[in-house]
Design an enzyme around this catalytic site. Sequence first.
Site, PDB file in Angstrom:
ATOM      1  N   CYS A   1      10.845  -2.252   6.448  1.00  0.00           N
ATOM      2  CA  CYS A   1      12.117  -1.657   7.032  1.00  0.00           C
ATOM      3  C   CYS A   1      12.693  -2.743   7.871  1.00  0.00           C
ATOM      4  O   CYS A   1      13.203  -4.098   6.980  1.00  0.00           O
ATOM      5  CB  CYS A   1      11.719  -0.479   7.957  1.00  0.00           C
ATOM      6  SG  CYS A   1      13.586   0.502   8.689  1.00  0.00           S
TER       7      CYS A   1
ATOM      8  N   GLU B   1       3.802   3.976   6.405  1.00  0.00           N
ATOM      9  CA  GLU B   1       2.548   3.713   7.348  1.00  0.00           C
ATOM     10  C   GLU B   1       3.044   5.892   7.929  1.00  0.00           C
ATOM     11  O   GLU B   1       1.773   6.045   8.878  1.00  0.00           O
ATOM     12  CB  GLU B   1       3.217   2.968   8.660  1.00  0.00           C
ATOM     13  CG  GLU B   1       4.048   3.056   9.472  1.00  0.00           C
ATOM     14  CD  GLU B   1       5.192   3.081   8.984  1.00  0.00           C
ATOM     15  OE1 GLU B   1       6.290   3.267   9.855  1.00  0.00           O
ATOM     16  OE2 GLU B   1       5.719   2.322   7.568  1.00  0.00           O
TER      17      GLU B   1
ATOM     18  N   HIS C   1       9.366   4.297   5.044  1.00  0.00           N
ATOM     19  CA  HIS C   1       8.093   3.907   6.101  1.00  0.00           C
ATOM     20  C   HIS C   1       6.543   4.391   5.560  1.00  0.00           C
ATOM     21  O   HIS C   1       6.191   6.352   6.010  1.00  0.00           O
ATOM     22  CB  HIS C   1       8.483   4.272   7.622  1.00  0.00           C
ATOM     23  CG  HIS C   1       9.670   3.769   8.151  1.00  0.00           C
ATOM     24  ND1 HIS C   1       9.020   2.846   9.273  1.00  0.00           N
ATOM     25  CD2 HIS C   1      10.529   3.870   8.240  1.00  0.00           C
ATOM     26  CE1 HIS C   1       9.738   2.306   9.548  1.00  0.00           C
ATOM     27  NE2 HIS C   1      11.395   2.721   9.163  1.00  0.00           N
TER      28      HIS C   1
END
Length: 270
Positions: A104, A235, A233
Amino acid sequence: MPQVRTLVITGFGSNCEVESAHAARMAGSDVTDIVFFSDIVAGRTRIDAYNFLIFPGGFLDGDDLGAAQAAAVRWKHAQTAAGEPLLDQLRAFFDADGLILGICNGFQLLVKLGLLPALGGAYFARQVSLANNDSARFEDRWVTLCANPQSPCVFTKGLSVIDLPVRHGEGKLVPMEPAVLDELMASGAVALQYADPATGAVTMDYPANPNGSPQAIAGLTDPTGRILGLMPHPEAFNHPTNHPDYTRGARPTLGTALFENAVAFLRAGA
């Protein structure tokens, strides 16, 4: 077997460093450190002491001047306390076969530094940027991505379709000229594209494509495949219960698969 040493850089508005470090640890990273940019400049940490570098998401400098623009200028002009240009450390890290992941805001930084897409091996020369979403608003939703099997990207090897969350206001890829977009598609630099969740086919339709990025581009890699930048994202999808359809029985691939591929690559000493 080589040790995997992960560095997650934080400071000046990053806010996803803890989740990024957690995903790296889940993937098997032997050493995972979260370090402030100022500590690197002060000489307390060296980038080239690691082999996996993560630029996490967030809002560097409040997105003033455009997402990650101020941070890119800071990186280009920063010197360590010993007078070493910080970009020299970054180059040494990459030249030693290190992996770089930008998520991002980290992706926005990589394109503005010119580390992505580096078409023709032109590193540190800006070829694309990321601009405001076509919706003219911040998009916070889950999206479906398809991986390009022709891409050299280390992180997406073996992946086909993956669901990940997005949360960004400036995610639309903008090439410096039309020929750049053509080369991105022809070279395999496009690692991930937004896809229709029902069919898995690449789509330009909103909201499956949340920002209007041309060719539905969600992530780019460099010619070596050792750098990946993406707007979603990975993660943030580190457990099955993170997925909105978990209670309906959905068990899609976790976002940590990208981190696992990175760790496996480094373990193999490739």
